[in-house]
Design a protein around this motif. Structure first.
Motif, PDB file in Angstrom:
ATOM      1  N   ARG A  89       5.200   7.910  -2.615  1.00 16.66           N
ATOM      2  CA  ARG A  89       4.855   6.581  -2.119  1.00 16.66           C
ATOM      3  C   ARG A  89       3.791   6.003  -3.027  1.00 16.66           C
ATOM      4  NH1 ARG A  89       4.030   9.050   3.746  1.00 16.66           N
ATOM      5  NH2 ARG A  89       6.212   9.399   4.287  1.00 16.66           N
ATOM      6  N   ILE A  90       3.971   4.751  -3.430  1.00 16.62           N
ATOM      7  CA  ILE A  90       3.056   4.180  -4.409  1.00 16.62           C
ATOM      8  C   ILE A  90       2.463   2.863  -3.929  1.00 16.62           C
ATOM      9  CG2 ILE A  90       4.369   5.262  -6.267  1.00 16.62           C
ATOM     10  CD1 ILE A  90       5.388   2.489  -7.030  1.00 16.62           C
ATOM     11  N   ARG A  91       1.412   2.416  -4.651  1.00 23.44           N
ATOM     12  CA  ARG A  91       0.761   1.147  -4.368  1.00 23.44           C
ATOM     13  C   ARG A  91       1.224   0.122  -5.384  1.00 23.44           C
ATOM     14  NH1 ARG A  91      -4.820   4.084  -4.171  1.00 23.44           N
ATOM     15  NH2 ARG A  91      -5.064   4.435  -1.951  1.00 23.44           N
ATOM     16  N   CYS A 142      -3.825  -3.456  -3.612  1.00 21.69           N
ATOM     17  CA  CYS A 142      -4.949  -2.979  -4.395  1.00 21.69           C
ATOM     18  C   CYS A 142      -6.267  -3.455  -3.822  1.00 21.69           C
ATOM     19  CB  CYS A 142      -4.802  -3.367  -5.860  1.00 21.69           C
ATOM     20  SG  CYS A 142      -3.651  -2.272  -6.695  1.00 21.69           S
ATOM     21  N   GLY A 143      -6.247  -4.109  -2.681  1.00 20.91           N
ATOM     22  CA  GLY A 143      -7.466  -4.450  -1.958  1.00 20.91           C
ATOM     23  C   GLY A 143      -8.461  -5.288  -2.730  1.00 20.91           C
ATOM     24  N   GLY A 172      -0.093   2.849 -14.958  1.00 18.14           N
ATOM     25  CA  GLY A 172       0.368   4.211 -14.709  1.00 18.14           C
ATOM     26  C   GLY A 172       0.490   4.499 -13.221  1.00 18.14           C
ATOM     27  N   VAL A 173       1.531   5.212 -12.824  1.00 21.65           N
ATOM     28  CA  VAL A 173       1.689   5.601 -11.423  1.00 21.65           C
ATOM     29  C   VAL A 173       1.679   7.124 -11.313  1.00 21.65           C
ATOM     30  CG1 VAL A 173       3.186   5.562  -9.413  1.00 21.65           C
ATOM     31  CG2 VAL A 173       2.919   3.500 -10.789  1.00 21.65           C
ATOM     32  N   ALA A 174       2.612   7.760 -12.006  1.00 20.97           N
ATOM     33  CA  ALA A 174       2.697   9.208 -11.946  1.00 20.97           C
ATOM     34  C   ALA A 174       3.586   9.725 -13.069  1.00 20.97           C
ATOM     35  CB  ALA A 174       3.256   9.671 -10.597  1.00 20.97           C
ATOM     36  N   THR A 175       3.373  10.976 -13.435  1.00 19.29           N
ATOM     37  CA  THR A 175       4.256  11.649 -14.375  1.00 19.29           C
ATOM     38  C   THR A 175       4.718  12.936 -13.720  1.00 19.29           C
ATOM     39  OG1 THR A 175       2.825  10.813 -16.113  1.00 19.29           O
ATOM     40  CG2 THR A 175       4.509  12.399 -16.764  1.00 19.29           C
ATOM     41  N   ASN A 179       0.573  -3.765 -12.108  1.00 16.36           N
ATOM     42  CA  ASN A 179      -0.658  -3.273 -11.490  1.00 16.36           C
ATOM     43  C   ASN A 179      -1.828  -3.392 -12.467  1.00 16.36           C
ATOM     44  OD1 ASN A 179       0.480  -2.615  -9.066  1.00 16.36           O
ATOM     45  ND2 ASN A 179       0.196  -0.412  -9.262  1.00 16.36           N
ATOM     46  N   PRO A 180      -3.069  -3.412 -11.963  1.00 20.66           N
ATOM     47  CA  PRO A 180      -4.225  -3.456 -12.867  1.00 20.66           C
ATOM     48  C   PRO A 180      -4.214  -2.298 -13.861  1.00 20.66           C
ATOM     49  CG  PRO A 180      -4.923  -3.767 -10.591  1.00 20.66           C
ATOM     50  CD  PRO A 180      -3.468  -3.437 -10.540  1.00 20.66           C
ATOM     51  N   THR A 181      -3.806  -1.118 -13.416  1.00 20.38           N
ATOM     52  CA  THR A 181      -3.541  -0.017 -14.338  1.00 20.38           C
ATOM     53  C   THR A 181      -2.081   0.364 -14.134  1.00 20.38           C
ATOM     54  OG1 THR A 181      -4.341   1.515 -12.662  1.00 20.38           O
ATOM     55  CG2 THR A 181      -5.880   0.930 -14.380  1.00 20.38           C
ATOM     56  N   ASN A 219       0.799  -1.222   0.000  1.00 19.76           N
ATOM     57  CA  ASN A 219       0.000   0.000   0.000  1.00 19.76           C
ATOM     58  C   ASN A 219       0.832   1.273   0.000  1.00 19.76           C
ATOM     59  OD1 ASN A 219      -2.847  -0.135  -0.164  1.00 19.76           O
ATOM     60  ND2 ASN A 219      -2.832  -1.353   1.685  1.00 19.76           N
ATOM     61  N   THR A 220       1.996   1.216   0.620  1.00 17.26           N
ATOM     62  CA  THR A 220       2.877   2.377   0.600  1.00 17.26           C
ATOM     63  C   THR A 220       4.303   1.907   0.376  1.00 17.26           C
ATOM     64  OG1 THR A 220       3.048   2.255   2.988  1.00 17.26           O
ATOM     65  CG2 THR A 220       1.545   3.888   2.115  1.00 17.26           C
ATOM     66  N   VAL A 221       4.737   2.005  -0.855  1.00 17.69           N
ATOM     67  CA  VAL A 221       6.106   1.645  -1.200  1.00 17.69           C
ATOM     68  C   VAL A 221       6.833   2.944  -1.565  1.00 17.69           C
ATOM     69  CG1 VAL A 221       7.558   0.236  -2.693  1.00 17.69           C
ATOM     70  CG2 VAL A 221       5.263  -0.551  -2.103  1.00 17.69           C
TER      71      VAL A 221
END
Lengths: 109, 138
Positions: free
Chosen positions: B102-104, B136-137, B84-87, B80-82, B59-61
């Motif tokens: 911090r990412i999932r 991702c719960g 994309g994380v960030a740009t 991941n299911p999607t 949940n927080t990497v």
């Protein structure tokens, strides 16, 4: 999801002209990914902050596009050049159209 | 246990589906990369991607990227299911072309960073993160 959203920013109050300073930001937000299901098995709709920008006196420092894979309570750490005295402007854009803002003044000295 | 012709066919179809699924996941990430680069060549190196080798909680990497001379950095989680994380788009007052967040992560996978340099070239770095509990719960 506009309740309980509180931006927090850590920035220096003073810097020498031309200094590079580290900025840390955190905003409390659930960042509902749209992947989770409630206890009846229905998908919980996505509700995230999709964009974050930071600028100094109107000049861009960083502009981040966020996706659902950003953790709850989005945290960012980055560096900025401070050429003169002025204001750091932080803006978060929510999926629901809300905009959250914070401002920090930086003095030269 | 004896296999009938029907069982064998079903097993075979299952195996094919398993082999194809991870490929589809990667295809989504490849598409995101192609959309960012416009199909240009991506060189290795020039970007530093810092991520933990093992993340207990997906949940927080914490991850950080650093690419001197970049105008923007795309961060992807291929599994991941999607994807994309960030740009990150760096402006004129950016003190350095680096950022941490911090990412999932849904499970053990590669995290990929693609940097677009000021001269229009692209650089790439990847790091495998082992995730004990997915984020991702499902």
């Amino acid at each position: 999801m506009a309740d309980g959203v509180k931006p927090r920013v850590k920035a220096p109050k003073k810097a020498a002209a031309g200094d590079v300073v580290t900025l840390k930001t955190l905003i409390s937000h659930k960042m509902e990914s749209g992947q989770r299901k409630d206890k009846d098995g229905n998908l919980i709709p996505r509700s995230i902050i999709n964009r974050f920008t930071c600028a100094f006196n109107g000049k861009s420092i960083v502009d981040v596009t966020l996706e659902a894979a950003i953790s709850t309570n989005p945290y960012f750490e980055f560096e900025a050049t401070i050429p003169e005295a002025g204001d750091l402007e932080f803006t978060w854009y929510d999926d629901d159209g809300s905009v959250y803002e914070d401002k920090k003044s930086v003095a030269i000295g | 246990m004896e296999f009938s012709r029907r069982d064998t066919l079903a097993l075979g179809a299952g195996a094919v589906a398993l082999a194809v699924l991870p490929f589809q996941v990667n295809a989504a990430a490849d598409e995101a990369i192609a959309a960012f680069t416009g199909g240009a060549d991506v060189a290795e190196g020039g970007v530093t991607l810092t991520a933990p080798e093992i993340a207990e909680n997906g949940n927080t990497v914490p991850v950080s990227v650093d690419a001197a001379g970049a105008t923007s950095i795309l961060l992807l989680a291929a599994g991941n299911p999607t994807p994309g994380v960030a740009t990150f788009n760096f402006g004129e007052l950016a003190g350095s072309q680096s950022a941490s967040t911090r990412i999932r992560l849904a499970g053990t996978q590669d995290v990929v960073a693609i940097a677009k340099m000021a001269d229009g070239s692209f650089a790439r770095a990847a790091s495998t993160v082992k995730v004990t509990i997915g984020g991702c719960g499902g």
